[in-house]
Motif scaffolding. Structure first.
Motif, short mmCIF file in Angstrom:
data_model
loop_
_atom_site.label_atom_id
_atom_site.label_comp_id
_atom_site.label_asym_id
_atom_site.label_seq_id
_atom_site.Cartn_x
_atom_site.Cartn_y
_atom_site.Cartn_z
N VAL A 35 0.85 -1.20 0.00
CA VAL A 35 0.00 0.00 0.00
C VAL A 35 0.88 1.25 0.00
CG1 VAL A 35 -1.66 1.34 1.36
CG2 VAL A 35 -1.98 -1.13 1.08
N ILE A 36 1.91 1.25 0.84
CA ILE A 36 2.85 2.38 0.91
C ILE A 36 3.53 2.58 -0.44
CG2 ILE A 36 5.04 3.17 1.90
CD1 ILE A 36 4.15 1.81 4.55
N ASN A 37 4.03 1.50 -1.02
CA ASN A 37 4.73 1.61 -2.31
C ASN A 37 3.82 2.16 -3.40
OD1 ASN A 37 7.11 0.64 -1.21
ND2 ASN A 37 6.68 -1.47 -1.76
N LEU A 66 1.33 7.08 5.38
CA LEU A 66 1.33 7.22 3.93
C LEU A 66 1.80 8.61 3.50
CD1 LEU A 66 -1.99 5.37 3.00
CD2 LEU A 66 0.36 4.56 2.63
N THR A 67 1.25 9.65 4.14
CA THR A 67 1.64 11.01 3.79
C THR A 67 3.13 11.23 4.06
OG1 THR A 67 -0.57 11.82 4.29
CG2 THR A 67 1.19 13.46 4.21
N ALA A 68 3.60 10.77 5.21
CA ALA A 68 5.02 10.94 5.55
C ALA A 68 5.92 10.22 4.56
CB ALA A 68 5.27 10.45 6.97
N PRO A 171 -7.67 -1.45 0.71
CA PRO A 171 -6.21 -1.26 0.61
C PRO A 171 -5.78 -1.08 -0.84
CG PRO A 171 -6.69 -3.02 2.16
CD PRO A 171 -8.00 -2.66 1.48
N GLY A 172 -5.01 -0.02 -1.06
CA GLY A 172 -4.55 0.31 -2.40
C GLY A 172 -5.38 1.37 -3.09
N SER A 173 -6.50 1.78 -2.47
CA SER A 173 -7.35 2.80 -3.09
C SER A 173 -7.13 4.19 -2.47
CB SER A 173 -8.83 2.42 -2.98
OG SER A 173 -9.29 2.57 -1.65
#
Length: 192
Positions: A35-37, A66-68, A171-173
């Motif tokens: 998800v991060i990638n 995620l933002t970081a 997840p992933g959206s």
């Protein structure tokens, strides 16, 4: 194009069958890195990297992580209330060591605004992004007003697909929504 999230169906099956603890373990052990990638591949060029990131933390650490990861701030200040029951091990696992958590006594406008202003004085930076994704609505409103008052970029992690029964995004959206960018929305305030 977003990459496929591994173990997604297994996570959905566990969560849908009420095995929430195991689903959460699977999410952070095997899904979240993908998800991060995906998020970073999609949004790392949305805003300049570096600078200072002010994040509002509620019960879910995923959006601020995620933002970081996408912004890669030099300084990351996280604001939350003392009564939060957030497991900080996820922050420790996925964030670099350059973050600091500020615990507020309450979620009032005064507490949030004052804490952010103090951190602005302690961490002067012309490039500040405020992530308003987490926290109570009063904290988010305070952070938004602060961001507008001090010419900060304001972002929110949204999603395109929502699993209503689980009350979670698919997840992933995840989507990085730039709510306010003073350089784009009000460039006249930076003219000299």
């Amino acid at each position: 194009m977003k990459n496929k999230i591994p173990y997604l169906q297994e996570w959905l099956d566990l969560a849908s069958s009420g095995k929430f603890e195991r689903a959460q373990e699977l999410y952070f052990e095997k899904l979240f890195e993908a998800v991060i990638n995906n998020f970073c591949n999609e949004y790392s060029k949305t805003l300049p990297s570096g600078g200072t990131l002010f994040s509002v933390l509620g019960f879910s650490p995923e959006p601020i992580i995620l933002t970081a990861k996408a912004i890669q701030p030099e300084t990351h200040i996280i604001f939350t209330t003392n009564n939060q029951k957030v497991d900080n091990s996820y922050l420790e696992k996925f964030l670099d060591s350059n973050y600091e958590i500020i615990y507020l006594n309450d979620e009032s406008f005064e507490s949030m605004y004052k804490a952010m202003k103090e951190q602005l004085v302690l961490n002067p930076d012309p490039q500040i992004t405020v992530d308003i994704t987490g926290g109570k609505k009063s904290m988010v409103a305070s952070a938004s007003i602060f961001g507008k008052d001090y010419g900060c970029r304001i972002v929110y992690v949204d999603f395109s697909d929502y699993i209503k029964d689980l009350r979670k995004p698919m997840p992933g959206s995840e989507i990085l929504n730039v709510v306010y960018n003073p350089f784009k929305n009000q460039p006249e305030i930076f003219l000299k």
